[in-house]
Design an enzyme around this catalytic site. Structure first.
Site, short mmCIF file in Angstrom:
data_model
loop_
_atom_site.label_atom_id
_atom_site.label_comp_id
_atom_site.label_asym_id
_atom_site.label_seq_id
_atom_site.Cartn_x
_atom_site.Cartn_y
_atom_site.Cartn_z
CG ASP A 104 -4.51 -14.97 0.41
OD1 ASP A 104 -5.64 -14.52 0.11
OD2 ASP A 104 -3.57 -14.99 -0.41
CG ASP A 107 -5.21 -4.69 -0.87
OD1 ASP A 107 -5.57 -3.66 -0.29
OD2 ASP A 107 -4.16 -4.75 -1.54
CE LYS A 135 -2.14 -5.51 2.21
NZ LYS A 135 -1.43 -5.14 0.97
P1 XMP Z 1 -8.59 -7.37 -3.44
O1 XMP Z 1 -7.88 -6.03 -3.57
O2 XMP Z 1 -9.57 -7.56 -4.54
O3 XMP Z 1 -7.45 -8.41 -3.73
O4 XMP Z 1 -9.16 -7.55 -2.06
C1 XMP Z 1 -7.08 -9.41 -2.87
C2 XMP Z 1 -5.98 -10.19 -3.54
O5 XMP Z 1 -4.87 -9.32 -3.84
C3 XMP Z 1 -3.66 -9.93 -3.49
N1 XMP Z 1 -3.01 -9.14 -2.43
C4 XMP Z 1 -1.82 -9.40 -1.88
N2 XMP Z 1 -0.94 -10.40 -2.12
N3 XMP Z 1 0.51 -9.49 -0.47
C5 XMP Z 1 0.22 -10.42 -1.40
O6 XMP Z 1 1.04 -11.32 -1.57
C6 XMP Z 1 -0.32 -8.46 -0.18
O7 XMP Z 1 -0.02 -7.63 0.67
C7 XMP Z 1 -1.56 -8.42 -0.93
N4 XMP Z 1 -2.60 -7.57 -0.92
C8 XMP Z 1 -3.48 -8.04 -1.85
C9 XMP Z 1 -4.03 -11.32 -3.04
O8 XMP Z 1 -3.92 -12.19 -4.14
C10 XMP Z 1 -5.45 -11.23 -2.60
O9 XMP Z 1 -6.17 -12.43 -2.72
MG MG Z 2 -5.84 -14.59 -2.62
#
Ligand code: XMP
Ligand code: MG
Length: 184
Positions: A104, A107, A135
């Site tokens: 999905d 980040d 992001k």
């Molecule tokens: P990283 O930071 O390891 O984490 O890339 C990715 C996971 O963090 C959650 N995530 C979000 N969930 N809105 C959400 O509902 C957001 O804006 C968001 N940013 C990060 C998500 O579980 C993703 O898989």
């Molecule tokens: Mg996820």
């Protein structure tokens, strides 16, 4: 469920249902070309990727298999720590398979970087990644993401599988929440 059902909780719609549909169709056409003649296995990451998986897989012409993993990042709050625990592993062996991870959102990229390494250690023919959203911080981690739907600003988003405290996943678009939702 749409914006009328969440009242004043929604701040704004960032990416509409129509934009998501159009972009997933473009990405599916690309994946169809890239995986022509291959035995494609889609690996969805629960729970956020359920909507992307449902719509992306149906936009594909390729008859791909589906499997699922659930992972959780250790650490508190909304920031990923990079230490990942498997809550649900794949049902099947991926030796010699062409694996496409369906995400999905990326980040920090820490979760994905761990997941890619984990899957790669199982002897697949290939491991690539498709994500609907990315992001800016994702750029800090050197992880190759082959297919990206939309680059978005560094804001917390919900909808289309993404939740805040398990809510808002069923919204058909991606949007941001009003400040009162976080403080209540
Ligand atoms: P990283 O930071 O390891 O984490 O890339 C990715 C996971 O963090 C959650 N995530 C979000 N969930 N809105 C959400 O509902 C957001 O804006 C968001 N940013 C990060 C998500 O579980 C993703 O898989
Ligand atoms: Mg996820």
């Amino acid at each position: 469920m749409d914006e009328n059902d969440v009242g004043s909780d929604l701040e704004k719609v960032l990416i509409t249902e129509e934009q998501i549909r159009t972009r997933l169709a473009e990405m599916a056409a690309e994946v169809d070309r890239d995986y022509a003649g291959k035995d494609l296995l889609l690996v969805g990451v629960l729970k956020g990727a359920v909507m992307v998986m449902a719509d992306f897989s149906r936009a594909l012409r390729t008859n791909a298999e589906m499997d699922w993993m659930a992972v959780s990042s250790y650490g508190s709050g909304t920031k990923s720590s990079g230490v990942v625990r498997i809550l649900k592993d794949l049902d099947k062996d991926i030796t010699d398979r062409d694996v496409l991870v369906v995400e999905d959102i990326i980040d920090s990229g820490l979760t994905l970087s761990w997941l890619k390494a984990n899957l790669s250690s199982r002897g697949p023919a290939s491991v690539q990644v498709l994500t609907l959203l990315r992001k800016p911080d994702a750029a800090k981690v050197d992880v190759d993401v082959r297919y990206v739907g939309f680059d978005i600003p560094n804001e917390f988003v919900v909808g289309y599988g993404l939740d805040f405290a398990e809510k808002y996943r069923a919204l058909p678009f991606v949007g941001t929440l009003a400040p009162h939702v976080y403080s209540s």
